[in-house]
Every structure is written in C-alpha cells, then in structure tokens.
Design a protein around this motif. Structure first.
Motif, mmCIF file in Angstrom:
data_model
loop_
_atom_site.group_PDB
_atom_site.id
_atom_site.type_symbol
_atom_site.label_atom_id
_atom_site.label_comp_id
_atom_site.label_asym_id
_atom_site.label_seq_id
_atom_site.Cartn_x
_atom_site.Cartn_y
_atom_site.Cartn_z
ATOM 1 N N SER A 108 23.622 -37.623 -71.705
ATOM 2 C CA SER A 108 22.165 -37.526 -71.654
ATOM 3 C C SER A 108 21.668 -36.575 -72.732
ATOM 4 O O SER A 108 22.467 -35.904 -73.395
ATOM 5 C CB SER A 108 21.697 -37.039 -70.274
ATOM 6 N N SER A 109 20.339 -36.511 -72.856
ATOM 7 C CA SER A 109 19.716 -35.641 -73.844
ATOM 8 C C SER A 109 18.359 -35.202 -73.322
ATOM 9 O O SER A 109 17.666 -35.981 -72.656
ATOM 10 C CB SER A 109 19.546 -36.398 -75.169
ATOM 11 N N VAL A 110 17.977 -33.956 -73.615
ATOM 12 C CA VAL A 110 16.654 -33.450 -73.253
ATOM 13 C C VAL A 110 16.064 -32.693 -74.438
ATOM 14 O O VAL A 110 16.787 -32.222 -75.318
ATOM 15 C CB VAL A 110 16.694 -32.527 -72.012
ATOM 16 N N THR A 111 14.740 -32.568 -74.437
ATOM 17 C CA THR A 111 14.017 -31.876 -75.497
ATOM 18 C C THR A 111 13.887 -30.397 -75.155
ATOM 19 O O THR A 111 13.591 -30.033 -74.012
ATOM 20 C CB THR A 111 12.619 -32.504 -75.670
ATOM 21 N N GLY A 125 27.276 -22.443 -64.073
ATOM 22 C CA GLY A 125 27.233 -23.818 -64.552
ATOM 23 C C GLY A 125 26.022 -24.611 -64.098
ATOM 24 O O GLY A 125 25.944 -25.809 -64.327
ATOM 25 N N ASN A 126 25.036 -23.947 -63.480
ATOM 26 C CA ASN A 126 23.851 -24.649 -62.988
ATOM 27 C C ASN A 126 22.737 -24.789 -64.020
ATOM 28 O O ASN A 126 21.780 -25.521 -63.796
ATOM 29 C CB ASN A 126 23.278 -23.948 -61.750
ATOM 30 N N ARG A 127 22.860 -24.080 -65.129
ATOM 31 C CA ARG A 127 21.832 -24.125 -66.160
ATOM 32 C C ARG A 127 22.462 -24.043 -67.541
ATOM 33 O O ARG A 127 23.547 -23.500 -67.714
ATOM 34 C CB ARG A 127 20.845 -22.967 -65.999
ATOM 35 N N VAL A 150 15.339 -23.314 -70.730
ATOM 36 C CA VAL A 150 16.243 -23.278 -69.581
ATOM 37 C C VAL A 150 16.324 -24.689 -69.030
ATOM 38 O O VAL A 150 15.308 -25.271 -68.644
ATOM 39 C CB VAL A 150 15.728 -22.305 -68.498
ATOM 40 N N ILE A 151 17.530 -25.246 -69.021
ATOM 41 C CA ILE A 151 17.751 -26.603 -68.527
ATOM 42 C C ILE A 151 18.433 -26.512 -67.168
ATOM 43 O O ILE A 151 19.523 -25.952 -67.055
ATOM 44 C CB ILE A 151 18.628 -27.409 -69.507
ATOM 45 N N ASP A 152 17.785 -27.052 -66.168
ATOM 46 C CA ASP A 152 18.315 -27.057 -64.801
ATOM 47 C C ASP A 152 19.252 -28.249 -64.651
ATOM 48 O O ASP A 152 18.833 -29.392 -64.742
ATOM 49 C CB ASP A 152 17.151 -27.162 -63.814
ATOM 50 N N LEU A 153 20.536 -27.967 -64.430
ATOM 51 C CA LEU A 153 21.540 -29.028 -64.333
ATOM 52 C C LEU A 153 21.771 -29.526 -62.907
ATOM 53 O O LEU A 153 22.581 -30.431 -62.703
ATOM 54 C CB LEU A 153 22.879 -28.540 -64.908
ATOM 55 N N THR A 154 21.049 -28.963 -61.925
ATOM 56 C CA THR A 154 21.329 -29.330 -60.539
ATOM 57 C C THR A 154 21.073 -30.802 -60.214
ATOM 58 O O THR A 154 21.712 -31.325 -59.299
ATOM 59 C CB THR A 154 20.585 -28.424 -59.538
ATOM 60 N N PRO A 155 20.197 -31.533 -60.941
ATOM 61 C CA PRO A 155 20.085 -32.966 -60.658
ATOM 62 C C PRO A 155 21.312 -33.760 -61.111
ATOM 63 O O PRO A 155 21.441 -34.934 -60.796
ATOM 64 C CB PRO A 155 18.858 -33.407 -61.470
ATOM 65 N N GLY A 156 22.199 -33.112 -61.863
ATOM 66 C CA GLY A 156 23.356 -33.780 -62.451
ATOM 67 C C GLY A 156 23.054 -34.102 -63.900
ATOM 68 O O GLY A 156 21.947 -34.548 -64.224
ATOM 69 N N VAL A 157 24.008 -33.872 -64.771
ATOM 70 C CA VAL A 157 23.789 -34.044 -66.203
ATOM 71 C C VAL A 157 23.364 -35.469 -66.538
ATOM 72 O O VAL A 157 22.488 -35.695 -67.373
ATOM 73 C CB VAL A 157 25.044 -33.622 -67.010
ATOM 74 N N THR A 161 16.145 -35.209 -67.098
ATOM 75 C CA THR A 161 14.957 -35.645 -67.827
ATOM 76 C C THR A 161 14.291 -34.398 -68.389
ATOM 77 O O THR A 161 14.675 -33.263 -68.053
ATOM 78 C CB THR A 161 13.957 -36.388 -66.920
ATOM 79 N N ASN A 162 13.274 -34.582 -69.200
ATOM 80 C CA ASN A 162 12.578 -33.434 -69.782
ATOM 81 C C ASN A 162 11.884 -32.582 -68.732
ATOM 82 O O ASN A 162 11.576 -31.423 -68.995
ATOM 83 C CB ASN A 162 11.591 -33.899 -70.856
ATOM 84 N N THR A 163 11.669 -33.108 -67.530
ATOM 85 C CA THR A 163 11.072 -32.295 -66.464
ATOM 86 C C THR A 163 12.046 -31.235 -65.947
ATOM 87 O O THR A 163 11.628 -30.310 -65.251
ATOM 88 C CB THR A 163 10.582 -33.171 -65.287
ATOM 89 N N ASP A 164 13.317 -31.357 -66.300
ATOM 90 C CA ASP A 164 14.320 -30.364 -65.900
ATOM 91 C C ASP A 164 14.422 -29.214 -66.899
ATOM 92 O O ASP A 164 15.279 -28.342 -66.762
ATOM 93 C CB ASP A 164 15.683 -31.037 -65.741
ATOM 94 N N VAL A 165 13.562 -29.228 -67.922
ATOM 95 C CA VAL A 165 13.576 -28.202 -68.978
ATOM 96 C C VAL A 165 12.330 -27.337 -68.869
ATOM 97 O O VAL A 165 11.212 -27.850 -68.775
ATOM 98 C CB VAL A 165 13.619 -28.849 -70.378
ATOM 99 N N THR A 166 12.527 -26.027 -68.873
ATOM 100 C CA THR A 166 11.430 -25.069 -68.945
ATOM 101 C C THR A 166 11.593 -24.300 -70.242
ATOM 102 O O THR A 166 12.643 -23.696 -70.476
ATOM 103 C CB THR A 166 11.462 -24.086 -67.752
ATOM 104 N N THR A 167 10.562 -24.336 -71.093
ATOM 105 C CA THR A 167 10.612 -23.601 -72.359
ATOM 106 C C THR A 167 9.637 -22.440 -72.283
ATOM 107 O O THR A 167 8.452 -22.621 -71.986
ATOM 108 C CB THR A 167 10.299 -24.527 -73.547
ATOM 109 N N LEU A 168 10.161 -21.252 -72.523
ATOM 110 C CA LEU A 168 9.395 -20.009 -72.414
ATOM 111 C C LEU A 168 9.145 -19.445 -73.802
ATOM 112 O O LEU A 168 10.089 -19.279 -74.588
ATOM 113 C CB LEU A 168 10.177 -18.998 -71.578
ATOM 114 N N THR A 169 7.879 -19.119 -74.098
ATOM 115 C CA THR A 169 7.541 -18.508 -75.383
ATOM 116 C C THR A 169 7.270 -17.019 -75.164
ATOM 117 O O THR A 169 7.301 -16.532 -74.033
ATOM 118 C CB THR A 169 6.315 -19.194 -76.010
#
Length: 178
Positions: A108-111, A125-127, A150-157, A161-169
C-alpha cells in the motif's frame, strides 16, 4: 571506567552493491528474513541484499521506486514490513510512504508531507513516522511547510488510506524565540 574503552573491528566482507550500479545511502535490516534494504538514490530503487551470512553477502533484487514518486529518501523495516519514504514528483509536492513485504511486493501507499526525508516505525510497530523537510524551490516561490507525519498502522498495512495519516506542522511556533 572501562579497562579498555577501545573496540577492535575486523573487516570480513564488502558488498559491491547493485549490479546496475548506483549508490547506497540509508539501510534497514530485517532480522526475520535476514535481508538488508538499501536506498539507491542514483537508480531510484531500494536494493534488497541477502545478509544471512555477512561473509557471503549477495544481491537479491531491487524495488523500482519510479512509479511511486520523484525519488527514494529513506527506508525502515519492522515485522516483515518495509516502509519507504518517497518525495513527490516535484520536491515541493507532498511525498508518500510506500509499504512492501520483504520480497519487494507492493502492499500500500499513503500521502505524507513535502519531502519526507526520514521514516521510522515506533517501537510497538503501531505507527510509522516521517520527518518532512518541506524545502522550498530554488526561487522560494513555493515554500512548503516542514512537518511530521504519523501513520496509524492499526487498520493493517494492506488497508491503509490517507485518513490513517496525520500531518503536523509547526506554524504555531512561528515568531517564538527561545
């Protein structure tokens, strides 16, 4: 104090690298598969190296990163999952983290943020975390923010989806002096 604070190292082998040439910058070792994953910046690949016996290191294959963005920047591995940070086709664009198994098969791939230059798994290994440099273009007409994703891996790799990514500035710190 240590009786002998010095260590002694002995050279046992060298690895000539990818048969197609290139370079080696960042590496990550997977103890289960006994493979080393090496970013090859010149070829835009992740080279897979058999590291079962360091005396007889051998090239296995390469993962072509061209379909995933503008350039490979970093690699990490944990529990049989390889995470690769890839910058966008233009370095000021958002990048991605691309996941593979240890045989190099795409999962898979995420932005993530602009110019992800480091990727790492959390200890549990959860993130997966990326440091996104956000470097400007040459005339500073485009200047993306530096960030951390921060990519949350708990849904399984495989289900990311991009909703599993939180980008902090870091805009909230603008103007602060320490």
């Amino acid at each position: 104090a240590q009786a002998n604070p010095f260590i002694s190292l002995n050279h046992i082998n060298s690895f000539p690298g990818n048969p197609a040439g290139g370079s080696a910058e960042i590496s990550a070792y997977d103890p289960a598969s006994k493979r080393l994953f090496v970013t090859n910046i010149n070829n835009n690949t992740v080279d897979i190296v058999d590291f079962k016996d360091p005396v007889t290191i051998g090239y296995v294959s390469s993962i072509d990163m061209i379909p995933y963005g503008g350039g490979v920047n970093s690699v990490a591995v944990k529990d049989g999952i390889v995470a690769v940070a890839v910058q966008g086709n233009t370095s000021t664009d958002d990048g991605s983290v691309v996941f593979f198994n240890t045989d190099g098969t795409f999962i898979s791939s995420v932005t993530v943020g602009s110019l992800p230059d480091m990727v790492i798994f959390t200890n549990d290994g959860n993130r997966v975390l990326t440091a996104n440099e956000g470097e400007p273009n040459s005339d500073f007409s485009i200047d993306p923010l530096g960030s951390v994703s921060v990519i949350d891996l708990t849904p399984g790799v495989a289900n990311l989806t991009n909703t599993d990514v939180t980008t902090l500035t870091f805009e909230s710190f603008n103007g602060e002096i320490d």
